[in-house]
Design a protein around this motif. Structure first.
Motif, mmCIF file in Angstrom:
data_model
loop_
_atom_site.group_PDB
_atom_site.id
_atom_site.type_symbol
_atom_site.label_atom_id
_atom_site.label_comp_id
_atom_site.label_asym_id
_atom_site.label_seq_id
_atom_site.Cartn_x
_atom_site.Cartn_y
_atom_site.Cartn_z
ATOM 1 N N ALA A 297 -3.070 2.036 -4.188
ATOM 2 C CA ALA A 297 -2.428 3.353 -4.210
ATOM 3 C C ALA A 297 -3.451 4.437 -3.899
ATOM 4 N N ARG A 298 -3.004 5.403 -3.109
ATOM 5 C CA ARG A 298 -3.832 6.581 -2.825
ATOM 6 C C ARG A 298 -2.943 7.816 -2.942
ATOM 7 N N PHE A 299 -3.593 8.984 -2.986
ATOM 8 C CA PHE A 299 -2.861 10.185 -3.353
ATOM 9 C C PHE A 299 -3.329 11.379 -2.525
ATOM 10 N N VAL A 300 -2.356 12.175 -2.083
ATOM 11 C CA VAL A 300 -2.631 13.485 -1.504
ATOM 12 C C VAL A 300 -1.920 14.505 -2.378
ATOM 13 N N ASP A 301 -2.682 15.411 -2.954
ATOM 14 C CA ASP A 301 -2.120 16.444 -3.816
ATOM 15 C C ASP A 301 -2.158 17.775 -3.076
ATOM 16 N N ARG B 142 -0.311 4.973 -9.826
ATOM 17 C CA ARG B 142 -1.650 4.386 -10.009
ATOM 18 C C ARG B 142 -1.569 3.112 -10.855
ATOM 19 N N ASP B 143 -0.646 3.083 -11.807
ATOM 20 C CA ASP B 143 -0.509 1.927 -12.681
ATOM 21 C C ASP B 143 0.298 0.805 -12.036
ATOM 22 N N GLN B 144 1.309 1.153 -11.226
ATOM 23 C CA GLN B 144 2.261 0.175 -10.727
ATOM 24 C C GLN B 144 1.912 -0.409 -9.364
ATOM 25 N N PRO C 273 0.839 -1.208 0.000
ATOM 26 C CA PRO C 273 0.000 0.000 0.000
ATOM 27 C C PRO C 273 0.871 1.253 0.000
ATOM 28 N N THR C 274 0.576 2.165 -0.913
ATOM 29 C CA THR C 274 1.420 3.341 -1.091
ATOM 30 C C THR C 274 0.566 4.596 -1.157
ATOM 31 N N LEU C 275 0.980 5.586 -0.386
ATOM 32 C CA LEU C 275 0.344 6.903 -0.415
ATOM 33 C C LEU C 275 1.351 7.883 -1.023
ATOM 34 N N LEU C 276 1.018 8.442 -2.173
ATOM 35 C CA LEU C 276 1.891 9.400 -2.841
ATOM 36 C C LEU C 276 1.413 10.807 -2.514
ATOM 37 N N VAL C 277 2.286 11.576 -1.868
ATOM 38 C CA VAL C 277 1.958 12.957 -1.496
ATOM 39 C C VAL C 277 2.736 13.877 -2.434
ATOM 40 N N SER C 278 2.033 14.543 -3.319
ATOM 41 C CA SER C 278 2.661 15.361 -4.356
ATOM 42 C C SER C 278 2.584 16.835 -4.002
#
Length: 385
Positions: A137-141, A131-133, A108-113
């Motif tokens: 996956a979740r995201f904080v922008d 999102r593809d790999q 599980p990965t959270l990407l904070v951009s």
């Protein structure tokens, strides 16, 4: 303007630096506005993060390119030390070229951009890549531009939390100043383990200190920028190493490379980079709030001042008994280094602005030929499959 950074607006307009000057000077107001914004978003932030930070299998990647990548470096270790989750900083410029080193499909990965414009090709591609790999996956922008691609593409998605910064943080000038400090403080506030009331109090306290710092330091920075130093070296340890890198980048950007700027750590500087010193070199130490780090910093400051090779050696940081004449010091609140970083960055930001003007350049657009652009151009995103 609230702060004394601007001698008068027409002067900076004539010098081509009105936007940069304004965006540096209004930062304390932006930080106060951020506190109100985050208070309103508290439930949304807590609901999205849930228990993720308490999960040792959770990977959190803070990411960005250039100055935004330095924000990631300033934040990651501070947050990692507070939670069971693994938190790290990876620039988008590394994530895109070597994804297998950082991503696992089953983790599980959270990407904070971080993105001022939210439309740089690397920022958008990094989200697509994760999102593809990654299966979960979740995201904080965290972005300053409501019209940017990060904000518009993430809108309405259950896997994405968009945190829009106060509108004034979306710098119009070339260099990132208020956008950087605002996104940095937003990330620290959203991911810190302290009670929300404590985090918001920190933001408002920093805003007050920022106003006082700008008033206190303005004249001295302007005078410093008139000296013809051709090299500037910023030194910082721990999270302040990334602050040093950002400070050096500001000089490079706003002088279009006419002033060479480098960054290192107090201990690392002796391992070769010290050879860059000469009489045209300005050395600036970013002082840590941590007593152990301060002892190492003081050792090097004493050594450099004793050697007398550099043109000038000074420091920026909390006021204490080790201060020397000409240092930029402030009776700062007792906070970790990343929280204090926006205060210390005021000096490098102002110095880069004033040095650019002293060289006869236009700080708002130091690259009128388009060699370097406010939003990076010319990037080809290659398939990662």
């Amino acid at each position: 303007m609230d702060a004394s950074l601007l001698p008068d607006l027409p002067t900076w307009q004539r010098l081509g630096g009105a936007n940069t000057a304004e965006e540096i000077a209004h930062q304390p107001r932006v930080w106060a506005a951020l506190a109100s914004l985050l208070e309103a978003a508290q439930a949304r932030v807590d609901g999205f993060l849930g228990q993720a930070l308490r999960d040792p299998n959770q990977l959190v990647i803070f990411t960005g390119a250039g100055s935004s990548g330095f924000i990631a470096e300033m934040v990651a270790d501070q947050i990692n030390a507070q939670w069971p989750a693994e938190v790290r900083a990876v620039h988008t410029t590394s994530l895109l070229t070597h994804p297998a080193l950082y991503l696992r499909r089953d983790r599980p990965t959270l990407l904070v951009s971080f993105g001022r414009s939210g439309s740089s090709p690397e920022s958008v591609a990094a989200v697509d890549l994760v999102r593809d790999q990654v299966e979960h996956a979740r995201f904080v922008d965290i972005t300053c531009n409501a019209e940017g691609e990060l904000a518009t593409r993430g809108h309405g998605r259950s896997d994405t939390l968009s945190l829009l910064m106060p509108p004034a943080s979306c710098d119009r000038a070339f260099a990132m100043t208020s956008s950087l400090s605002c996104m940095l403080l937003a990330a620290l506030s959203a991911f810190d383990s302290a009670p929300w009331a404590t985090r918001m109090e920190r933001l408002r306290t920093l805003a007050g200190h920022g106003e006082r710092a700008l008033d206190a330091w303005d004249g001295a920075v302007a005078t410093l920028a008139q000296a013809p130093y051709s090299r500037v070296i910023y030194l910082g340890s721990g999270p302040l190493e990334a602050v040093a890198r950002e400070a050096a980048l500001k000089v490079l950007e706003l002088t279009a490379g006419r002033v060479l700027a480098l960054a290192n750590t107090p201990l690392g500087f002796r391992h070769g980079p010290k050879s860059t010193l000469n009489g045209e070199t300005l050395v600036v130490m970013l002082r840590s709030a941590q007593p152990l780090a301060r002892r190492y910093e003081q050792d090097l400051l004493n050594e450099l001042r004793r050697d007398g090779i550099a043109g000038r050696v000074l420091s920026i940081g909390p006021d204490d008994a080790d201060r020397a004449e000409g240092d930029f010091v402030l009776a700062a609140p007792a906070l970790p280094d990343p929280w204090l970083a926006p205060l210390w960055l005021l000096v490098p930001q102002c110095y880069a602005l004033q040095r650019s003007a002293a060289l006869g350049m236009t700080p708002d657009n130091p690259f009128p030929d388009g060699t370097v652009n406010r939003v990076v151009q010319g990037v080809t995103i290659h398939p990662h499959g």
